[in-house]
Scaffold this motif. Structure first.
Motif, PDB file in Angstrom:
ATOM      1  N   SER A 124       0.833  -1.208   0.000  1.00 41.41           N
ATOM      2  CA  SER A 124       0.000   0.000   0.000  1.00 41.41           C
ATOM      3  C   SER A 124       0.866   1.257   0.000  1.00 41.41           C
ATOM      4  O   SER A 124       0.608   2.208  -0.753  1.00 41.41           O
ATOM      5  N   LEU A 125       1.887   1.265   0.826  1.00 35.48           N
ATOM      6  CA  LEU A 125       2.753   2.435   0.905  1.00 35.48           C
ATOM      7  C   LEU A 125       3.600   2.583  -0.359  1.00 35.48           C
ATOM      8  O   LEU A 125       3.845   3.701  -0.828  1.00 35.48           O
ATOM      9  N   VAL A 138      -3.458   6.722   8.503  1.00 34.13           N
ATOM     10  CA  VAL A 138      -3.745   5.285   8.537  1.00 34.13           C
ATOM     11  C   VAL A 138      -5.018   5.066   9.341  1.00 34.13           C
ATOM     12  O   VAL A 138      -5.070   5.376  10.534  1.00 34.13           O
ATOM     13  N   ALA A 149       1.784  -0.498   8.928  1.00 32.83           N
ATOM     14  CA  ALA A 149       1.795   0.680   8.073  1.00 32.83           C
ATOM     15  C   ALA A 149       2.360   1.894   8.797  1.00 32.83           C
ATOM     16  O   ALA A 149       3.147   2.657   8.220  1.00 32.83           O
ATOM     17  N   LEU A 200      -4.233   5.352   3.906  1.00 30.81           N
ATOM     18  CA  LEU A 200      -4.415   3.906   3.803  1.00 30.81           C
ATOM     19  C   LEU A 200      -5.675   3.545   4.567  1.00 30.81           C
ATOM     20  O   LEU A 200      -5.789   3.854   5.760  1.00 30.81           O
ATOM     21  N   CYS A 221      -5.209   7.699  -2.069  1.00 28.73           N
ATOM     22  CA  CYS A 221      -5.855   6.869  -1.058  1.00 28.73           C
ATOM     23  C   CYS A 221      -5.794   5.431  -1.551  1.00 28.73           C
ATOM     24  O   CYS A 221      -6.223   5.137  -2.665  1.00 28.73           O
ATOM     25  N   VAL A 222      -5.254   4.531  -0.731  1.00 26.71           N
ATOM     26  CA  VAL A 222      -5.195   3.115  -1.059  1.00 26.71           C
ATOM     27  C   VAL A 222      -6.187   2.382  -0.166  1.00 26.71           C
ATOM     28  O   VAL A 222      -6.082   2.423   1.058  1.00 26.71           O
TER      29      VAL A 222
END
Length: 312
Positions: A124-125, A138, A149, A200, A221-222
């Motif tokens: 994700s990062l 997060v 994360a 995230l 944005c994930v």
């Protein structure tokens, strides 16, 4: 062999039963499992299952039989990784692309706590690009993915902002090595504090909808989960009027479907844990005979980080 099996017709719904031992394909190794960890999504699916099967993604153990084609680590090698199902058992089969050796400095419990949560946080990062000096938010930060994360973002030089109602999280993040974490109880409180370069989200619903409206220009944005189980409805204008804002989706199952080589990523995580740069956020280690209890704790959001079960 023995394995945790879903049993929709009885209580508890997760029971240790006798099942056939899996037979590895020529490219797969047979691994004797020493420990596995629970992930929220797979656990929720298992407890709601209408059919009987052996759940489980994360595993750590020892190679019992290497792959016939010679592509996996040899017999006796300590390994960890993830599979689409079947890890909550005495034995699991896995190809070389889904596992990596465990360094001597890393315990089986630490290794079992890494694969899905650690890989989700890392990927994700990486999808967000450079993190140095950026503001990273997060959601669900007290969970396994969230704890990893926050650590990885901090290691990369980001300003870490976390969302959680759990009062102990600030202490946990400081113990994890996160520098000066900022914690808000809700996404609405975080919104009042400004915009974010990276978000995230594994909560979904209102949290995801709000997240899309507080991205900074060129922010990303994930989304990797929907813990709330709710749809995300939002005013698209609030999103597309932000220059360069984007939404990315991530599901590790796609890596399995496409046959992606996850071994290097797993090895990176293990090396960081071995070097004490990354902390495996284990809340509790329990015998696997208590799997239904562990699943209940996870469902009730009573787990800080990861819960690991030992097989024996």
């Amino acid at each position: 062999m023995r394995a945790v099996r879903t049993d929709p017709a009885t209580a508890p719904q997760l029971r240790i039963s006798e099942v056939p031992r899996p037979e590895p394909a020529p490219h797969q190794a047979l691994v004797k499992v020493e420990a596995f960890s629970l992930n929220a999504g797979e656990t929720r699916t298992a407890r709601q299952a209408a059919d009987a099967y052996v759940p489980g993604w994360d595993f750590a153990g020892v190679v019992e039989e290497p792959a016939a084609d010679g592509g996996t680590p040899p017999k006796g090698t300590r390994v960890f990784g993830f599979v689409p199902y079947g890890a909550w058992a005495e034995y699991v089969v896995a190809g070389p692309e889904m596992m990596a050796p465990i360094p001597d400095e890393v315990s089986a419990a630490e290794a079992a706590a890494m694969p899905v949560a650690g890989a989700t946080a890392l990927l994700s990062l990486e999808m967000a690009g450079t993190l140095l000096g950026r503001r990273v938010l997060v959601t669900g930060a007290a969970g396994g993915v969230g704890r990893y994360a926050c650590q990885l973002a901090s290691l990369a030089g980001a300003e870490v902002v976390a969302i959680s109602r759990r009062p102990a999280l600030a202490g946990h993040l400081r113990e994890d090595g996160v520098r000066e974490p900022v914690i808000f109880p809700t996404i609405d409180a975080a919104k009042e504090a400004g915009r974010y370069d990276v978000i995230l989200d594994g909560v979904g619903g209102h949290t995801l909808a709000t997240a899309l409206t507080i991205l900074a220009p060129n922010g990303v944005c994930v989304t990797f989960g929907n813990g709330s189980g709710e749809p995300a409805g939002f005013d698209a204008g609030d999103f597309y009027h932000t220059p360069g804002a984007r939404l990315e989706g991530l599901w590790l199952g796609n890596l399995i479907v496409t046959g992606a080589d996850c071994a290097p990523m797993l090895a990176r995580l293990a090396a960081m844990v071995a070097d004490k740069r990354l902390h495996a956020p284990i809340d509790a280690v329990l015998p696997w005979t208590r799997v239904d209890e562990a699943a209940t704790l996870l469902h009730e959001q009573s787990v800080n980080g990861k819960i690991v079960l030992t097989v024996g």
